[in-house]
Design a protein around this motif. Structure first.
Motif, PDB file in Angstrom:
ATOM      1  N   HIS A   7       0.676  -1.388  -0.222  1.00 53.51           N
ATOM      2  CA  HIS A   7       0.005  -0.042   0.145  1.00 53.51           C
ATOM      3  C   HIS A   7       0.858   1.269   0.031  1.00 53.51           C
ATOM      4  O   HIS A   7       2.023   1.350   0.499  1.00 53.51           O
ATOM      5  CB  HIS A   7      -0.964   0.043   1.234  1.00 53.51           C
ATOM      6  CG  HIS A   7      -1.707  -1.077   1.419  1.00 53.51           C
ATOM      7  ND1 HIS A   7      -2.905  -1.087   0.597  1.00 53.51           N
ATOM      8  CD2 HIS A   7      -1.920  -2.268   2.204  1.00 53.51           C
ATOM      9  CE1 HIS A   7      -3.533  -2.384   0.921  1.00 53.51           C
ATOM     10  NE2 HIS A   7      -2.921  -3.001   1.770  1.00 53.51           N
ATOM     11  N   GLY A   8       0.535   2.320  -0.701  1.00 57.02           N
ATOM     12  CA  GLY A   8       1.071   3.406  -0.551  1.00 57.02           C
ATOM     13  C   GLY A   8       1.047   4.231   0.696  1.00 57.02           C
ATOM     14  O   GLY A   8       0.326   4.072   1.741  1.00 57.02           O
ATOM     15  N   LEU A   9       2.045   4.906   1.184  1.00 58.43           N
ATOM     16  CA  LEU A   9       2.195   5.458   2.293  1.00 58.43           C
ATOM     17  C   LEU A   9       1.203   6.729   2.588  1.00 58.43           C
ATOM     18  O   LEU A   9       0.436   6.577   3.763  1.00 58.43           O
ATOM     19  CB  LEU A   9       3.760   6.363   2.641  1.00 58.43           C
ATOM     20  CG  LEU A   9       3.878   6.948   3.747  1.00 58.43           C
ATOM     21  CD1 LEU A   9       3.999   6.034   4.845  1.00 58.43           C
ATOM     22  CD2 LEU A   9       5.139   7.588   3.786  1.00 58.43           C
ATOM     23  N   VAL A  10       0.725   7.359   1.484  1.00 59.04           N
ATOM     24  CA  VAL A  10      -0.195   8.465   1.658  1.00 59.04           C
ATOM     25  C   VAL A  10      -1.699   7.690   1.856  1.00 59.04           C
ATOM     26  O   VAL A  10      -2.251   8.297   3.031  1.00 59.04           O
ATOM     27  CB  VAL A  10      -0.341   9.376   0.607  1.00 59.04           C
ATOM     28  CG1 VAL A  10      -1.572  10.154   0.502  1.00 59.04           C
ATOM     29  CG2 VAL A  10       1.058   9.888   0.214  1.00 59.04           C
ATOM     30  N   GLY A  11      -1.823   6.504   1.355  1.00 57.63           N
ATOM     31  CA  GLY A  11      -3.087   5.933   1.616  1.00 57.63           C
ATOM     32  C   GLY A  11      -3.344   5.269   2.880  1.00 57.63           C
ATOM     33  O   GLY A  11      -4.445   5.465   3.723  1.00 57.63           O
ATOM     34  N   VAL A  12      -2.260   5.031   3.495  1.00 56.20           N
ATOM     35  CA  VAL A  12      -2.166   4.117   4.613  1.00 56.20           C
ATOM     36  C   VAL A  12      -2.087   5.271   5.756  1.00 56.20           C
ATOM     37  O   VAL A  12      -3.203   5.105   6.831  1.00 56.20           O
ATOM     38  CB  VAL A  12      -0.926   3.482   5.026  1.00 56.20           C
ATOM     39  CG1 VAL A  12      -0.649   3.088   6.665  1.00 56.20           C
ATOM     40  CG2 VAL A  12      -0.528   2.107   4.190  1.00 56.20           C
ATOM     41  N   ILE A  13      -1.678   6.249   5.659  1.00 59.81           N
ATOM     42  CA  ILE A  13      -1.829   7.517   6.600  1.00 59.81           C
ATOM     43  C   ILE A  13      -3.185   7.976   6.433  1.00 59.81           C
ATOM     44  O   ILE A  13      -3.950   8.455   7.655  1.00 59.81           O
ATOM     45  CB  ILE A  13      -0.524   8.628   6.326  1.00 59.81           C
ATOM     46  CG1 ILE A  13       0.512   8.105   6.565  1.00 59.81           C
ATOM     47  CG2 ILE A  13      -1.092  10.028   7.123  1.00 59.81           C
ATOM     48  CD1 ILE A  13       1.623   9.005   6.221  1.00 59.81           C
TER      49      ILE A  13
END
Length: 106
Positions: A7-13
């Motif tokens: 998963h992308g970092l932005v999506g996880v955050i």
């Protein structure tokens, strides 16, 4: 989440903020909206203050012009009053210099 899934970092955050930190997120949005509102109101206040100052200066200039016109009217009124009194009470007549006959008596 599966073991091989990335998963992308932005999506996880973002998903973490939405799931676990709703109140701080709402407060952050409120602070940003409030800050933008303060800047907008301050700008509008400065514009209105400048406009008011411009109109006060214009009003002062018009007041000075009005007073000058009153003085001019009074000065012109005094001449016509003197002329009226000279004509009515003293039976004086207006002399036309181009038709004036000079009579010298000795």
């Amino acid at each position: 989440m599966m073991a091989g899934e990335r998963h992308g970092l932005v999506g996880v955050i973002a998903s973490d903020l939405i799931r676990n930190a709703k109140l701080p997120l709402i407060l952050l949005v409120a602070v940003v909206v409030s800050a933008i509102s303060v800047v907008t109101v301050t700008h509008q206040t400065r514009l209105l203050t400048a406009e008011k100052e411009r109109q006060v200066i214009q009003l002062d200039a018009q007041d000075i012009e009005w007073r000058n016109l009153l003085l001019e009217e009074n000065a012109l009124g005094d001449h016509s009053r003197v002329e009226r009194i000279a004509t009515e009470k003293l039976q004086m007549q207006h002399v036309d210099p181009s038709k004036e006959n000079i009579v010298i008596t000795q």
